[in-house]
Every structure is written in C-alpha cells, then in structure tokens.
Design a protein around this motif. Structure first.
Motif, PDB file in Angstrom:
ATOM      1  N   GLU A   1       0.812  -1.219   0.000  1.00  0.00           N
ATOM      2  CA  GLU A   1       0.000   0.000   0.000  1.00  0.00           C
ATOM      3  C   GLU A   1       0.845   1.268   0.000  1.00  0.00           C
ATOM      4  O   GLU A   1       0.364   2.334   0.364  1.00  0.00           O
ATOM      5  N   GLY A   2       2.107   1.173  -0.377  1.00  0.00           N
ATOM      6  CA  GLY A   2       2.973   2.349  -0.363  1.00  0.00           C
ATOM      7  C   GLY A   2       2.707   3.277  -1.524  1.00  0.00           C
ATOM      8  O   GLY A   2       1.651   3.233  -2.169  1.00  0.00           O
ATOM      9  N   SER A   3       3.678   4.137  -1.797  1.00  0.00           N
ATOM     10  CA  SER A   3       3.552   5.043  -2.940  1.00  0.00           C
ATOM     11  C   SER A   3       3.519   4.237  -4.236  1.00  0.00           C
ATOM     12  O   SER A   3       3.928   3.073  -4.271  1.00  0.00           O
ATOM     13  N   ALA A   4       3.035   4.873  -5.290  1.00  0.00           N
ATOM     14  CA  ALA A   4       2.980   4.185  -6.585  1.00  0.00           C
ATOM     15  C   ALA A   4       4.380   3.783  -7.036  1.00  0.00           C
ATOM     16  O   ALA A   4       4.579   2.701  -7.581  1.00  0.00           O
ATOM     17  N   ARG A   5       5.354   4.653  -6.810  1.00  0.00           N
ATOM     18  CA  ARG A   5       6.725   4.316  -7.211  1.00  0.00           C
ATOM     19  C   ARG A   5       7.235   3.106  -6.422  1.00  0.00           C
ATOM     20  O   ARG A   5       7.862   2.216  -6.993  1.00  0.00           O
ATOM     21  N   ASP A   6       6.978   3.084  -5.112  1.00  0.00           N
ATOM     22  CA  ASP A   6       7.419   1.947  -4.305  1.00  0.00           C
ATOM     23  C   ASP A   6       6.778   0.656  -4.791  1.00  0.00           C
ATOM     24  O   ASP A   6       7.427  -0.392  -4.869  1.00  0.00           O
ATOM     25  N   ARG A   7       5.494   0.735  -5.134  1.00  0.00           N
ATOM     26  CA  ARG A   7       4.809  -0.463  -5.621  1.00  0.00           C
ATOM     27  C   ARG A   7       5.342  -0.886  -6.983  1.00  0.00           C
ATOM     28  O   ARG A   7       5.501  -2.072  -7.258  1.00  0.00           O
ATOM     29  N   LEU A   8       5.646   0.096  -7.831  1.00  0.00           N
ATOM     30  CA  LEU A   8       6.218  -0.219  -9.138  1.00  0.00           C
ATOM     31  C   LEU A   8       7.584  -0.883  -8.971  1.00  0.00           C
ATOM     32  O   LEU A   8       7.892  -1.872  -9.647  1.00  0.00           O
ATOM     33  N   GLU A   9       8.401  -0.358  -8.077  1.00  0.00           N
ATOM     34  CA  GLU A   9       9.697  -0.980  -7.802  1.00  0.00           C
ATOM     35  C   GLU A   9       9.514  -2.415  -7.325  1.00  0.00           C
ATOM     36  O   GLU A   9      10.250  -3.320  -7.737  1.00  0.00           O
TER      37      GLU A   9
ATOM     38  N   LEU B   1       0.069   1.523 -12.543  1.00  0.00           N
ATOM     39  CA  LEU B   1       1.059   1.941 -11.544  1.00  0.00           C
ATOM     40  C   LEU B   1       1.969   3.039 -12.091  1.00  0.00           C
ATOM     41  O   LEU B   1       2.301   3.993 -11.383  1.00  0.00           O
ATOM     42  N   VAL B   2       2.395   2.885 -13.341  1.00  0.00           N
ATOM     43  CA  VAL B   2       3.222   3.919 -13.966  1.00  0.00           C
ATOM     44  C   VAL B   2       2.453   5.236 -14.009  1.00  0.00           C
ATOM     45  O   VAL B   2       2.984   6.307 -13.666  1.00  0.00           O
ATOM     46  N   ARG B   3       1.197   5.173 -14.410  1.00  0.00           N
ATOM     47  CA  ARG B   3       0.372   6.392 -14.498  1.00  0.00           C
ATOM     48  C   ARG B   3       0.223   7.039 -13.119  1.00  0.00           C
ATOM     49  O   ARG B   3       0.329   8.262 -12.977  1.00  0.00           O
ATOM     50  N   ALA B   4       0.015   6.210 -12.085  1.00  0.00           N
ATOM     51  CA  ALA B   4      -0.126   6.737 -10.725  1.00  0.00           C
ATOM     52  C   ALA B   4       1.176   7.355 -10.239  1.00  0.00           C
ATOM     53  O   ALA B   4       1.174   8.399  -9.561  1.00  0.00           O
ATOM     54  N   ALA B   5       2.300   6.727 -10.573  1.00  0.00           N
ATOM     55  CA  ALA B   5       3.597   7.279 -10.180  1.00  0.00           C
ATOM     56  C   ALA B   5       3.857   8.607 -10.878  1.00  0.00           C
ATOM     57  O   ALA B   5       4.435   9.538 -10.293  1.00  0.00           O
ATOM     58  N   GLN B   6       3.420   8.726 -12.117  1.00  0.00           N
ATOM     59  CA  GLN B   6       3.541  10.005 -12.825  1.00  0.00           C
ATOM     60  C   GLN B   6       2.685  11.074 -12.141  1.00  0.00           C
ATOM     61  O   GLN B   6       3.115  12.217 -11.967  1.00  0.00           O
TER      62      GLN B   6
END
Length: 201
Positions: free
Chosen positions: A86-94, A141-146
């Motif tokens: 449930e972390g940030s989008a970038r953390d989840r993408l990683e 996830l990429v879109r959310a991180a953006q």
C-alpha cells in the motif's frame, strides 16, 4: 531380475520414478528447444524414457502440460503485483519490477516458454490475456507514479510499460544462473537502470 538398460541420455527405459514436477520441467525444456506446436507426445515420452500411457498418468494431454507450465510463470508475476502493498505508486512499481526479475530467474524456463506463446490455442490465448491484464496493472502503476510526481511524465504509460518489460523480458535471452550475478543483484541493477531513466528531471 536384471536391470533395464539405460538410454544414451541416461534416462532408464520403462517407468522411472518421475514426479509430476520433474515431468513438467523436462517437457518445458523440450517445448523451448523444439517449439510447442512441433513437439508431439511421442517426442516427450521418448525424452522422458516413458511410454505414452505412463506420460498420460501424469498429465492428460500435451495441452495440460502447457497450461500448467504457463500458469507457473503467470502466477509468479501476478503474485508480485498482489504483494506490492500500500505504499507510494513508485514503491509499488519498484516492488513489481523486482518481483518480476526474481520470478524470471527462479522460473527461467517457464517464463521463456510464456514469452514464446503466440495464441495458437485456447490455452495460449488465455495465457496471453493474463499477460495483458498484468501489463494493464503495471501501466496503471506507472500512471499513478507520474501523477504523484515520482517518475517522469513525458513518456506515455503504456509505452513506459512496454519498454520496462522489454528490458526485463530480455533477461531470458542472456541470463545464466551460473554467472557473476545472482537474482537479487540482477534485480538491483534493473531497478537502477529503470529509475535513472524514469526519474524526474
């Protein structure tokens, strides 16, 4: 009773003590070497040193072997998504990218087979749909991180996803478990390359 002679490959004729997992592993190797469509049940039985009836004792058909093999790869990738937390989008993408690399290394032959599927049967088409669903989740996830500003926004999310997994999937072509890097080190290097390229400017 005298022992049966061994074949040239070292596999004893008759019905050796294969379990289902061993049969699957060898079948996947044959599918990769010869192509799934070009591989007959007779070919599989010969490689295993089994009769066709003994092979059917483990799997009811060649298609059943393929279905289980593809699920082995896909379930690992889907698991990486499910465990992203449930972390940030970038953390989840990683997390997903690291997990994908680890799955690829751990299930190298199965992922290799998955990447060669072309949709020529119901089993293959179902696997491809699962791959597309996975890609859609990663794209989200990429879109959310953006949106949160943690990765650059000048690359379309679907394109970024294809580029990311183009790199990850290429690992099957060159990675050798006996090489200099283990799975964790390889995952670390992939993430460094990815996020140096996607980092905000």
């Amino acid at each position: 009773m005298s022992k049966q002679p061994a074949s040239e490959s070292g596999v004893r004729r008759g019905r050796p003590g294969y379990d289902q997992g061993q049969v699957l592993e060898i079948a996947v190797q044959v599918f990769i070497e010869q192509g799934y469509d070009a591989t007959s049940v007779a070919t599989l039985a010969t490689r295993l040193g089994l009769s066709k009836s003994a092979l059917y004792h483990h799997f009811e058909s060649k298609e059943a072997l393929l279905e289980v093999a593809l699920d082995e790869a896909l379930s690992g990738l889907e698991g990486a998504l499910a465990d992203a937390g449930e972390g940030s989008a970038r953390d989840r993408l990683e997390h997903v990218l690291r997990g994908a690399v680890l799955v690829l290394v751990d299930r190298l032959a199965y992922v290799t087979l998955l990447l060669r599927v072309r949709g020529n049967s119901d089993v293959e088409r179902a696997a491809l749909e699962r791959r597309r669903a996975f890609d859609r989740e990663v794209t989200a996830l990429v879109r959310a991180a953006q949106s949160e500003g943690s990765v650059r926004s000048d690359i379309a999310p679907p394109v970024a996803t294809r580029l990311l997994f183009g790199m990850v999937n290429s690992i099957v072509e060159w990675y050798r478990p006996s090489g200099e890097e283990g799975a964790q080190e390889l995952a670390r290097d992939v993430l460094r390359v990815v996020f140096d390229g996607l980092g905000t400017r």
